[in-house]
Design an enzyme around this catalytic site. Structure first.
Site, PDB file in Angstrom:
ATOM      1  N   LEU B  46       0.822  -1.206   0.000  1.00 58.80           N
ATOM      2  CA  LEU B  46       0.000   0.000   0.000  1.00 58.80           C
ATOM      3  C   LEU B  46       0.855   1.254   0.000  1.00 58.80           C
ATOM      4  CD1 LEU B  46      -2.937  -0.772   2.422  1.00 58.80           C
ATOM      5  CD2 LEU B  46      -2.967  -0.623  -0.058  1.00 58.80           C
ATOM      6  N   ALA B  47       1.862   1.309   0.870  1.00 60.06           N
ATOM      7  CA  ALA B  47       2.691   2.511   0.941  1.00 60.06           C
ATOM      8  C   ALA B  47       3.509   2.675  -0.332  1.00 60.06           C
ATOM      9  CB  ALA B  47       3.600   2.455   2.170  1.00 60.06           C
ATOM     10  N   HIS B 269      -1.596 -10.516  17.530  1.00 59.60           N
ATOM     11  CA  HIS B 269      -3.012 -10.407  17.191  1.00 59.60           C
ATOM     12  C   HIS B 269      -3.799 -11.498  17.898  1.00 59.60           C
ATOM     13  CE1 HIS B 269      -6.673 -10.144  14.911  1.00 59.60           C
ATOM     14  NE2 HIS B 269      -6.238  -9.067  14.303  1.00 59.60           N
ATOM     15  N   ARG B 333      -6.105  -5.111  20.866  1.00 62.81           N
ATOM     16  CA  ARG B 333      -5.424  -6.362  20.557  1.00 62.81           C
ATOM     17  C   ARG B 333      -4.500  -6.832  21.650  1.00 62.81           C
ATOM     18  NH1 ARG B 333      -4.261  -5.286  14.122  1.00 62.81           N
ATOM     19  NH2 ARG B 333      -6.417  -5.657  13.538  1.00 62.81           N
ATOM     20  N   GLU B 428       4.518   0.125   7.244  1.00 62.17           N
ATOM     21  CA  GLU B 428       4.923  -0.638   8.429  1.00 62.17           C
ATOM     22  C   GLU B 428       6.432  -0.559   8.658  1.00 62.17           C
ATOM     23  OE1 GLU B 428       3.552  -4.713   8.385  1.00 62.17           O
ATOM     24  OE2 GLU B 428       4.412  -5.155  10.345  1.00 62.17           O
TER      25      GLU B 428
END
Lengths: 258, 641
Positions: B46-47, B269, B333, B428
């Site tokens: 995405l980045a 997670h 989380r 990230e």
């Protein structure tokens, strides 16, 4: 608790590089948990091969969650193996039995040359998207997201098409090596949406013509839908053909208006 | 005190004005001059895809590097649940400020205010942008966008596309990138991996890559380089990351001078499918969105071996609803993960290996009907059944926490520039926005915010003064040296000719890190890890076996390089965890908890970013500090009760 399968005979395609002629080689995996995925079977075999000082089998894989579309494999002649709607990485050994002989080959298609062993080059699929599989919307100028309501059935249909993971199973399963299901999924996703209307006719023409440069022709066998890990419907191929036919007229009309 | 190199360069003004003030003051590059600048973007998630496409649209000369066969395969694609945005389409009281506050609080007050506020501001533009590109988000019957809630928030601000939001967003960004590739404004290098970054006169001059098909090592020079290369969750070996996710790009940059921030902030997670056997290669996430309708429980009594259906209500412990009544099953989380660990450690685990807790949909199915549940989560239920062979419509899912995301990463300033001028990190790969814990549906938001709405501005500010000034080309000695080092390094792996594979070492290393630096850490355990990891690393260097050659596809050799870097990172993770004498977010030190077992922060001594400087040996890296200044938000105990 998990059970173990014993004595799996694997016949795997080995090919040192694009120019090598390639051959099947046989391997025995003594024991594997039925909870293991098919790719974990290959992991176990590769550990075995490295232990014996042999070159590991090259195969494409990444997310192992059935979404990235990196994994491939013809398993016993079926793209992504025997389970419907399932990519190879999500196929688990509980679908096999002890003593089975399993034949593993790379995707079979002229447009996908073999790089090594089970790994092929699928970049012609990217060329199709580059030709028109997008909506031109440069960063920064977008209107508010809720300005155009999209009826739910339309959004859902676009999403059904957009689920394609680009793995190439449709091409590998097709007797003609056609990429119509892949191309139709992308064309339909964008051509169904209001945002995609401005480029609807140019998109379908450019994408279909690029597809034809690399891939075979569709003769409606339907093998692609059966092999698709996302069970994408061949109805989208019909939609694409309809749009392509209309585009051939519309694009000329648009040009004549200039 | 903040180290001199770690100036955040956050603009002046009130929190709501900082980004506008920055944009008003930044230097610009004339449209006709942009093509004179080459920007190298490493990674196509995405980045990376959004940054590359946006920079190319602006007119920069862009090259993109991915180790995948296609940019569309980056691991952003696996994100399931959704993307947050402060749109307030529901009228439920959302605002930029509230998203900003939730993110800071969710991160346990360990992130930088200025960056987080900007993230919340541009979140609304992301949804607009993605809809314009044709992302088929879920919609209401009236045709407007649907939203749902996620952990750590009391609002419905999460936009989604079935259980495949990451896929649809990545395909949106990929299509935009593909358009630029088709136009010839972006050059794509696929099946190519970064093996080094090159610095000349203290400035990033480019990168060295290795072709994964031919083994060719090659240099690329650019005016600026952007690393969008993801996180390092695979340090644990078993994680929800894709098999090829690795820390190599960030680590190689770290070795060349980029500080590495907060490596101990890793996210576990809570809803993953528990490990089933020893050959398992990775763990699979079940989206957090499931906690909207699923109820988490374990048997009330340890050692209860009955099937779920045979355990009466009175003998079930819905522990999240009991402990955190206001957030219930949607507790954040880190908190949900530790609660599950305590249940399993207390002998109340479920499943054949007693290593999970139930996530039960029976109440939702009776309340909403099977069809509604199927529409919301159908594909997740199908995936669960394929993996476990159990049908979650009939039997509750079994879940357990697993490594999923890493909040730590390369230190960056407000402009997303690392401590090496000209080298940026986004998504990230950087540390900037999530503090010590990331909220659900915020990773997609951050990746796209960085790529679409931050880097295209901040890179220009760096490049503008460099107009028409020469930069080092690939014939520069520094590139040749880096190339030779890279070739030598891979040849060394081939020459060891030991007995154990890279995967074998990775599994062993991951187990040490998971046991000692996973969900719960202690000084004693971390010190043990800092003895065990270097010892195993010595064995790696003398007993590694890589078969095959360096001149054709060799995935064993690729893996060797990545595991080598994970070893070095693993040491730094443990050192960082050992130095941070407090519990915060995903970093939970057993010595620092209150009487109820909740994390106990130490704001007096640890309200800072720890950024590590490489000195040649990860056991001897130097720790630097960036003090976090909270001008808008008051530090408070993070409570979800």
């Amino acid at each position: 608790m998990s059970n173990h399968l014993q004595n799996l005979n694997l016949k795997i395609w080995r090919q040192d590089g694009p120019a090598d002629s390639g051959r099947f080689e046989s391997y025995l995996v003594g024991s594997i948990s039925d909870e293991a995925s098919f790719l974990e079977l290959l992991d176990v075999l590769n550990e075995q091969l490295i232990g014996e000082g042999q070159d590991a089998i090259a195969f494409d894989h990444d997310c192992r969650e059935g979404i990235c579309g990196t994994c491939s494999l013809m398993i016993d002649g079926q793209a992504h193996g025997p389970q419907r709607g399932t990519a190879t990485c999500q196929l688990h050994m509980r679908k096999f039995a002890s003593g089975d002989t399993i034949v593993v080959e790379p995707w079979r298609a002229t447009a996908f040359p073999i790089l090594k062993d089970l790994m092929v080059d699928r970049s012609p699929l990217d060329r199709i998207v580059e030709a028109g599989g997008f909506i031109t919307a440069a960063t920064g100028g977008a209107p508010d997201a809720n300005i155009i309501p999209i009826p739910k059935p339309v959004a859902d249909a676009a999403m059904d098409a957009a689920e394609c993971i680009g793995c190439g199973a449709c091409v590998a399963a097709c007797p003609n090596g056609a990429a119509n299901l892949f191309t139709a999924a992308k064309v339909s996703h964008l051509n169904l949406l209001p945002q995609g209307q401005a480029e609807r006719w140019s998109r379908v023409e450019a994408m279909v013509e690029t597809m034809d440069e690399y891939f075979g022709s569709c003769t409606n066998h339907g093998e692609c839908e059966a092999a698709c890990p996302k069970s994408i419907s061949i109805d989208f191929i019909a939609m694409m053909h309809k749009d392509f036919r209309r585009a051939k007229v519309k694009n000329r009309t648009l040009i004549s208006q200039i | 005190m903040t180290d001199s190199l770690l100036q955040s360069n956050t603009p002046a003004g009130s929190i709501a004005d900082k980004w506008d003030n920055y944009k008003a003051d930044m230097k610009l590059v004339n449209p006709n001059n942009k093509r004179k600048f080459k920007v190298l973007v490493v990674g196509s998630g995405l980045a990376g895809a959004s940054a590359a496409a946006s920079l190319a649209e602006l007119g920069y000369d862009v090259e993109v590097f991915t180790f995948h066969d296609s940019p569309r395969r980056a691991h952003s694609i696996a994100a399931q649940g959704g993307i947050n945005a402060a749109k307030n389409y529901r009228g439920d009281g959302d605002s930029v400020h509230r998203l900003f506050y939730d993110t800071i609080k969710g991160g346990d007050f360990r992130s930088r205010e200025g960056n987080v506020h900007r993230l919340a501001q541009v979140s609304v533009n992301i949804i607009d942008q993605m809809v314009a590109q044709g992302v088929p988000f879920a919609r209401e019957y009236g045709g407007l966008l649907d939203t749902r809630s996620f952990g750590g928030s009391q609002l419905q601000r999460t936009f989604y596309a079935r259980g495949q939001t990451g896929q649809q967003l990545l395909l949106g960004a990929y299509q935009q990138l593909a358009r630029q590739i088709g136009l010839g404004t972006v050059k794509l290098w696929n099946r190519v991996e970064l093996v080094d970054t090159v610095t000349v006169d203290g400035r990033c001059a480019g990168i060295v890559t290795r072709d994964l098909v031919t083994g060719e090592v090659r240099s690329h020079a650019g005016h600026a380089t952007v690393l969008c290369t993801g996180g390092y969750g695979n340090a644990f070996f078993l994680s929800t990351n894709a098999m090829n996710c690795n820390v190599t790009a960030a680590w190689r940059a770290h070795r060349k001078g980029a500080y590495f921030a907060n490596p101990c902030y890793t996210q576990i997670h809570p809803t993953c499918i528990p490990q089933a056997d020893d050959t398992q290669s990775k763990l699979t996430l079940m989206s957090e969105s499931l906690r909207n309708d699923g109820r988490v429980w374990v048997p009330l009594n340890a050692g209860d071996n009955r099937a779920a259906a045979e355990i009466p209500e009175a003998e079930r412990d819905y522990y999240l609803e009991r402990l955190y009544p206001s957030f219930g099953n949607l507790a954040p989380r880190d908190i949900s993960s530790r609660a599950a660990k305590r249940a399993v450690d207390g002998g109340r685990g479920v499943g054949p290996l007693k290593n999970g807790v139930y996530l039960d949909f029976s109440a939702a199915i009776s309340r909403l009907g099977k069809d509604t549940v199927k529409e919301r989560y159908g594909n997740l239920f199908d995936m669960y059944e394929r993996i476990t062979g159990e049908n979650p419509y009939d039997i509750p899912m079994r879940i357990y926490p697993a490594s999923h995301y890493t909040m730590g990463g390369l230190w960056v300033d407000y402009e997303l520039m690392t401590t090496i001028p000209g080298l940026y990190a986004a998504g990230e790969a950087n540390f900037s926005d999530h503090g010590a814990n990331r909220l659900g549906a915020s990773a997609l938001m951050q990746g796209l915010a960085d790529g679409y709405f931050v880097l295209p501005y901040t890179i220009g500010n760096y490049l503008a003064p460099m107009l028409n000034k020469p930069v080092p080309g690939t014939d520069h000695e520094a590139f040749k040296t880096a190339e030779n080092e890279a070739r030598g390094r891979f040849q060394t792996f081939l020459d060891i000719k030991g007995t154990r594979s890279p995967d074998h070492f990775h599994r062993e290393l991951g187990k040490i890190i998971w046991d000692r630096c996973g969900m719960e850490r202690s000084a004693e355990g971390l010190q043990q890890a800092l003895t065990d990891i270097p010892a195993l690393y010595d064995e790696f260097k003398t007993d590694l076996r890589v078969t095959g050659t360096g001149s054709s596809v060799n995935q064993t050799l690729e893996k060797a390089g990545r595991v080598d870097d994970f070893f070095q990172l693993g040491m730094l993770m443990c050192r960082d965890a050992l130095e941070r004498n407090e519990s915060c977010g995903g970093h939970f030190r057993s010595e620092y908890q209150d009487e109820e077992g909740e994390a106990q922060r130490d704001d007096d001594n640890f309200a800072h970013v720890a950024a590590w400087e490489f000195t040649g040996d990860p056991m001897k890296s130097n720790r630097h500090k960036e003090e976090l200044e909270f001008e808008t938000i008051h530090l408070a105990k993070r409570s979800y009760k």
